[in-house]
Design an enzyme around this catalytic site. Structure first.
Site, mmCIF file in Angstrom:
data_model
loop_
_atom_site.group_PDB
_atom_site.id
_atom_site.type_symbol
_atom_site.label_atom_id
_atom_site.label_comp_id
_atom_site.label_asym_id
_atom_site.label_seq_id
_atom_site.Cartn_x
_atom_site.Cartn_y
_atom_site.Cartn_z
ATOM 1 N N HIS A 1 1.119 18.477 9.907
ATOM 2 C CA HIS A 1 0.661 17.824 11.136
ATOM 3 C C HIS A 1 1.016 16.340 11.075
ATOM 4 O O HIS A 1 0.955 15.721 10.010
ATOM 5 C CB HIS A 1 -0.850 18.012 11.307
ATOM 6 C CG HIS A 1 -1.313 17.597 12.662
ATOM 7 N ND1 HIS A 1 -1.563 16.282 12.985
ATOM 8 C CD2 HIS A 1 -1.512 18.320 13.794
ATOM 9 C CE1 HIS A 1 -1.913 16.219 14.258
ATOM 10 N NE2 HIS A 1 -1.890 17.434 14.770
ATOM 11 N N GLU B 1 5.176 19.156 18.078
ATOM 12 C CA GLU B 1 4.202 18.208 18.634
ATOM 13 C C GLU B 1 4.803 16.811 18.611
ATOM 14 O O GLU B 1 4.808 16.160 17.557
ATOM 15 C CB GLU B 1 2.922 18.201 17.792
ATOM 16 C CG GLU B 1 2.213 19.527 17.721
ATOM 17 C CD GLU B 1 0.740 19.351 17.356
ATOM 18 O OE1 GLU B 1 -0.097 19.749 18.167
ATOM 19 O OE2 GLU B 1 0.427 18.801 16.296
HETATM 20 P P1 13P Z 1 -4.195 16.619 21.519
HETATM 21 O O1 13P Z 1 -4.245 17.977 22.183
HETATM 22 O O2 13P Z 1 -5.533 15.970 21.416
HETATM 23 O O3 13P Z 1 -3.144 15.776 22.106
HETATM 24 O O4 13P Z 1 -3.773 16.906 19.995
HETATM 25 C C1 13P Z 1 -2.719 17.752 19.741
HETATM 26 C C2 13P Z 1 -2.680 18.044 18.295
HETATM 27 O O5 13P Z 1 -2.468 17.161 17.481
HETATM 28 C C3 13P Z 1 -2.933 19.418 17.873
HETATM 29 O O6 13P Z 1 -2.608 19.611 16.539
#
Ligand code: 13P
Length: 236
Positions: A88, A157
């Site tokens: 992450h 992400e």
């Molecule tokens: P948000 O949905 O708060 O933008 O976070 C996404 C995330 O980091 C999920 O792992």
């Protein structure tokens, strides 16, 4: 589809138990057949029986040992946890985990047969430096990772979209996911400011196999709504 909630450093154990209870009840009322994953904070990890798969946000790549502040696979075994989030951006950028460390962790949990949600994504300055640079940056996050591992799920992400309310355009997500699918045929989730109001749009994009939700998943009813949206889309 795969609908995942990363609860980050939120919800106590008592709140997590309540969350799982109300989410289970909503999922069963709505006959959800999608894969639903929830990653609670480490001290809120619980043994859970039901539709929801509970996973760990992090653990060290060792059974046990001298790793102050970490937990090992033995601590996950105690709760029957067989799913882990690795890579992450908050662990990469805020907590300084290197690609080398992530690869070690990946291999350790792969050897134990864990389902691994492996995250990739670029910071804003990289995105702004052009498509080729961005792909090169993201490609480095695949280095050393067995992209053919059968229990692998990848989550794209973009760092600048996490917790900011900003999201790439649907076209951007579609073209990025198409590129990333060339690197691995594994399920590919999108994460970054997904919420009830945009989940339908995001989940309808080609090559998006699910979502990884942070802030908007903290409310079990909202997260359940997103599971229902996925269920609807899959039906059509
Ligand atoms: P948000 O949905 O708060 O933008 O976070 C996404 C995330 O980091 C999920 O792992």
């Amino acid at each position: 589809m795969i609908i995942a909630a990363n609860l980050k450093t939120n919800l106590t154990r008592a709140e997590t138990l309540e969350y799982l209870k109300s989410l289970e009840s909503c999922l069963s009322k709505s006959s959800i057949t999608q894969e639903v994953l929830v990653f609670p904070a480490t001290s809120s990890i619980v043994a859970h029986n039901g539709k929801i798969i509970v996973g760990a946000q992090n653990a060290h790549g060792a059974i046990k040992g001298a790793f102050t502040g970490e937990i090992g696979s033995m601590h996950l075994d105690e709760f029957g946890i067989k799913t882990i989030l690795i890579g992450h951006s908050e662990r990469r950028h805020v907590l300084g985990e290197s690609q080398e460390e992530l690869v070690k962790k990946f291999d350790f949990y792969k050897n134990l047969g864990f389902k691994i949600v492996y995250c990739v994504g670029e910071p804003l300055e990289v995105r702004e430096s052009g498509f080729d640079n961005m792909m090169e940056y993201i490609s480095k996050q695949y280095e050393g990772i067995d992209t053919n591992y059968e229990n692998l799920i990848i989550a794209y992400e973009p760092v600048w979209a996490i917790g900011t309310g900003l999201t790439p355009t649907n076209e951007d997500i579609a073209s990025l996911h198409k590129e990333l699918k060339k690197k691995s045929a594994s399920a590919l989730l999108y994460g970054g400011s997904v919420k009830v109001s945009n989940a339908k749009e995001v989940l309808s994009i080609d090559a998006v196999d699910g979502i990884l939700v942070g802030g908007a998943a903290l409310n079990a009813q909202d997260f359940c709504e997103m599971c229902k949206i996925a269920q609807e889309i899959e039906k059509n």
